[in-house]
Design an enzyme around this catalytic site. Structure first.
Site, mmCIF file in Angstrom:
data_model
loop_
_atom_site.group_PDB
_atom_site.id
_atom_site.type_symbol
_atom_site.label_atom_id
_atom_site.label_comp_id
_atom_site.label_asym_id
_atom_site.label_seq_id
_atom_site.Cartn_x
_atom_site.Cartn_y
_atom_site.Cartn_z
ATOM 1 N N GLY A 199 2.537 -0.210 -20.365
ATOM 2 C CA GLY A 199 3.105 1.134 -20.400
ATOM 3 C C GLY A 199 4.439 1.200 -21.128
ATOM 4 N N MET A 206 0.974 -4.345 -9.533
ATOM 5 C CA MET A 206 0.363 -5.668 -9.380
ATOM 6 C C MET A 206 -1.040 -5.591 -8.783
ATOM 7 S SD MET A 206 3.710 -7.663 -7.937
ATOM 8 C CE MET A 206 4.296 -6.287 -6.982
ATOM 9 N N PRO A 232 10.611 -0.355 -18.037
ATOM 10 C CA PRO A 232 9.273 -0.928 -18.171
ATOM 11 C C PRO A 232 8.960 -1.534 -19.531
ATOM 12 C CG PRO A 232 9.191 1.472 -18.199
ATOM 13 C CD PRO A 232 10.624 1.107 -17.994
ATOM 14 N N LYS A 288 8.745 -14.880 -13.817
ATOM 15 C CA LYS A 288 7.782 -15.096 -12.744
ATOM 16 C C LYS A 288 6.530 -14.312 -13.073
ATOM 17 C CE LYS A 288 10.855 -14.098 -9.671
ATOM 18 N NZ LYS A 288 11.244 -13.345 -8.519
ATOM 19 N N GLY A 331 12.521 -6.536 -15.017
ATOM 20 C CA GLY A 331 11.686 -5.451 -15.531
ATOM 21 C C GLY A 331 11.722 -4.269 -14.563
ATOM 22 N N GLY A 332 11.684 -3.055 -15.103
ATOM 23 C CA GLY A 332 11.644 -1.863 -14.253
ATOM 24 C C GLY A 332 12.923 -1.696 -13.469
ATOM 25 N N ASP A 333 12.779 -1.447 -12.171
ATOM 26 C CA ASP A 333 13.929 -1.292 -11.289
ATOM 27 C C ASP A 333 14.025 -2.531 -10.392
ATOM 28 O OD1 ASP A 333 15.896 0.818 -9.924
ATOM 29 O OD2 ASP A 333 14.905 -0.376 -8.367
ATOM 30 N N ILE A 383 12.503 -2.190 -6.809
ATOM 31 C CA ILE A 383 11.107 -1.789 -6.574
ATOM 32 C C ILE A 383 10.228 -2.974 -6.937
ATOM 33 C CG2 ILE A 383 9.249 -0.222 -7.245
ATOM 34 C CD1 ILE A 383 11.298 1.964 -7.504
ATOM 35 N N ASP A 406 13.362 -11.999 -16.642
ATOM 36 C CA ASP A 406 11.969 -12.181 -16.216
ATOM 37 C C ASP A 406 11.009 -12.083 -17.389
ATOM 38 O OD1 ASP A 406 12.601 -12.357 -13.611
ATOM 39 O OD2 ASP A 406 12.083 -10.304 -13.108
ATOM 40 N N ALA A 432 8.280 1.068 -13.431
ATOM 41 C CA ALA A 432 7.017 1.194 -14.168
ATOM 42 C C ALA A 432 6.319 2.506 -13.819
ATOM 43 C CB ALA A 432 6.114 0.011 -13.852
HETATM 44 C C1 LIG Z 1 6.733 -7.612 -9.966
HETATM 45 S S1 LIG Z 1 6.335 -5.959 -10.323
HETATM 46 C C2 LIG Z 1 7.869 -5.432 -10.940
HETATM 47 C C3 LIG Z 1 8.030 -3.960 -10.895
HETATM 48 C C4 LIG Z 1 9.352 -3.522 -11.485
HETATM 49 N N1 LIG Z 1 10.463 -3.963 -10.698
HETATM 50 C C5 LIG Z 1 9.406 -2.014 -11.684
HETATM 51 O O1 LIG Z 1 10.227 -1.347 -11.040
HETATM 52 O O2 LIG Z 1 8.645 -1.506 -12.491
HETATM 53 C C6 LIG Z 1 5.328 -6.113 -11.721
HETATM 54 C C7 LIG Z 1 4.279 -5.030 -11.846
HETATM 55 O O3 LIG Z 1 4.862 -3.826 -12.313
HETATM 56 C C8 LIG Z 1 3.918 -3.144 -13.123
HETATM 57 N N2 LIG Z 1 4.507 -3.010 -14.468
HETATM 58 C C9 LIG Z 1 5.707 -3.409 -14.873
HETATM 59 N N3 LIG Z 1 5.917 -3.079 -16.153
HETATM 60 C C10 LIG Z 1 4.796 -2.457 -16.566
HETATM 61 C C11 LIG Z 1 4.384 -1.876 -17.797
HETATM 62 N N4 LIG Z 1 5.178 -1.866 -18.868
HETATM 63 N N5 LIG Z 1 3.164 -1.309 -17.855
HETATM 64 C C12 LIG Z 1 2.348 -1.307 -16.784
HETATM 65 N N6 LIG Z 1 2.682 -1.834 -15.606
HETATM 66 C C13 LIG Z 1 3.885 -2.399 -15.491
HETATM 67 C C14 LIG Z 1 2.668 -3.980 -13.168
HETATM 68 O O4 LIG Z 1 1.827 -3.520 -12.132
HETATM 69 C C15 LIG Z 1 3.204 -5.350 -12.848
HETATM 70 O O5 LIG Z 1 2.204 -6.167 -12.300
#
Ligand SMILES: C[S@@+](CC[C@H](N)C(=O)[O-])C[C@H]1O[C@@H](n2cnc3c(N)ncnc32)[C@H](O)[C@@H]1O
Length: 472
Positions: free
Chosen positions: A424, A395, A236, A281, A312-314, A317, A259, A343
């Site tokens: 976060g 999101m 995240p 994106k 970002g993140g996984d 997900i 991304d 996240a």
């Molecule tokens: C397209 S999704 C991607 C999620 C990502 N694949 C994951 O596993 O965290 C993007 C959303 O993840 C959340 N997100 C991702 N990084 C974040 C962070 N550092 N702090 C808070 N929310 C985050 C937000 O809700 C954001 O709108």
């Protein structure tokens, strides 16, 4: 320009000294240290000092260095500086003012100069060195903390195997013929990386040259002509949350497609000359449509590149990783998936909110709050508005009022705990804690910005503040 967290005024290079003239001004132990560093390079070292310590005295007597028995002065320095061309000068007298004045004269002539222990007047400084023959690791703190540099050197010293020089010699000996049979530099790099990661590295370290060569030949015969794609989760934001696999692949990739949610610090871990392609994106801005990203991955892998798709993140997900993999499968491209901290996990942990709790949350639901163009969200609200469940909404920031209203309509009370975590795990993380009734207004008045994650459920009452978290 002032040095900052990622800036320094010192540029690291290796200088060829074989056969070049080097001047060391001063004849004590400090001067001897510098002479000792210079001699293995094949430099012609000249020492200027009326008195020599025993070590330098012996070196001068047996002709290893040349020597002028005279203490340098600012008046006569132009004579000897202009008489011979020096590739570098070390100033190691006990007199800081004299060192400074001599350094200015060298700098005026563009001669690289180092006044020992005085980086402010120097144009180069000497790093702490770990040496295994031709393999050298240099550690510098830009002259700020030599003791720290030496401590780091000691750690590296312990970590580097003794046979590194043998390995480097072996690799050097293979370069000529390998360059001819495999002219593509990227392909050659891939081959060497497979060699070092496999049995070849150990064989080379042990000096088993014939066996190492057989290993290299086998890898060459079976070298894949096509590249591959690595779909990697970057976590995240906090680089500390990268996995070891992600870190290693970042070092190996030829190209990185990333991304907008990937923190810039994370790209610092990539190989220096890897191509970095932003395909970010966001809800309102599609830099590259998903279909184009998919075909770019295929095109690059077919051209032999090792492509890292960093998300970002996984990646699995709410990351559209599944669609990218389907395209790769259809095109017959080899791929690998490396999960990342999502996240939900990262934000919850850094905000001190457990996602499940024995007393109040036996399940945890990850959902998207991404609204349709008309602002509506079509979901099975009955299965979401449960009392013994935590709901994590990705999101969901722009649809927050709609989301909270739907959950209250389906039976969750207005004082049901709800929290927002903005940015976060990053240094500017903010946590806003409220209820279903209050959170939309709190988000508006406190101007919470994306990326932000919503957590809903009684687990928020069990929040504990870890060191990373701010106060609510
Ligand atoms: C397209 S999704 C991607 C999620 C990502 N694949 C994951 O596993 O965290 C993007 C959303 O993840 C959340 N997100 C991702 N990084 C974040 C962070 N550092 N702090 C808070 N929310 C985050 C937000 O809700 C954001 O709108």
């Amino acid at each position: 320009m002032q040095p900052t967290a990622d800036r320094t005024e010192w540029f690291p290079i290796m200088l060829r000294m074989e056969g070049a003239r080097a001047m060391v001004v001063g004849g004590g132990d400090v001067a001897a240290n510098k002479v000792r560093l210079l001699l293995p390079t094949g430099a012609q070292v000249h020492v200027l000092s009326a008195h020599l310590c025993p070590e330098l005295h012996d070196l001068a007597r047996d002709g290893t260095i040349t020597h002028t028995p005279h203490d340098a002065t600012v008046q006569d320095a132009p004579n000897w500086l202009d008489a011979d061309s020096y590739r570098l000068v070390y100033l190691a007298t006990d007199d800081a003012a004299l060192n400074g004045a001599l350094a200015a004269l060298c700098q005026a002539r563009n001669i690289p100069v180092c006044a020992v222990d005085d980086p402010a007047v120097s144009s180069f400084i000497t790093p702490a060195l770990v040496t295994r023959g031709r393999v050298q690791v240099a550690v510098s703190t830009g002259g700020a903390a030599p003791v720290l540099a030496r401590r780091l050197r000691a750690r590296i010293e312990q970590a580097l195997p003794a046979g590194l020089n043998r390995l480097a010699d072996f690799m050097q000996a293979q370069r000529g013929w390998l360059g001819q049979v495999m002219p593509d530099t990227a392909q050659r790099r891939h081959l060497w990386e497979r060699f070092l990661d496999g049995a070849g590295g150990q064989l080379g370290l042990q000096g088993q040259t014939a066996a190492a060569r057989r290993e290299l030949d086998t890898l060459l015969e079976n070298h894949p002509t096509q590249g591959e794609v690595w779909l990697v989760g970057a976590g995240p934001g906090d680089p500390d949350l990268l996995t070891l696999a992600a870190l290693r692949l970042l070092q190996d990739a030829d190209a990185i497609l990333y991304d907008n949610l990937v923190a810039p610090e994370i790209l610092n871990y990539a190989r220096r000359d890897a191509e970095r392609i932003f395909v970010g994106k966001s809800r309102s801005r599609h830099t590259l449509p998903q279909d184009d990203i998919n075909s770019e991955l295929v095109r690059r892998a077919q051209a032999g590149q090792r492509v890292l798709r960093l998300k970002g993140g996984d990646p699995f997900i709410f990351g559209r990783g599944g669609e990218e993999i389907e395209t790769l499968v259809q095109a017959g491209i080899r791929f690998r998936i490396v999960p990342g901290v999502s996240a939900a996990n990262g934000c919850a942990a850094y905000a001190g909110i457990p996602l499940t709790h024995r007393d109040c949350a036996q399940s945890c639901l990850f959902m998207t709050g991404h609204a349709r163009a008309d602002g509506s969200i079509s979901l099975d609200w009955q299965s979401i508005a449960l009392h013994n469940q935590t709901v994590v909404i990705y999101m969901g920031l722009s649809a927050l009022p709609e989301l909270c209203a739907r959950l209250m309509e389906r039976g969750l009370p207005p004082d049901w705990p709800a929290a927002l975590i903005e940015h976060g795990t990053l240094p500017d993380q903010r946590v806003v804690v409220g209820t279903l009734a209050t959170l939309p207004d709190q988000a508006a008045t406190q101007t919470v910005r994306s990326p932000a994650l919503i957590i809903i459920g009684e687990v928020i009452r069990h929040r504990v503040l870890p060191a990373h978290a701010d106060a609510p």
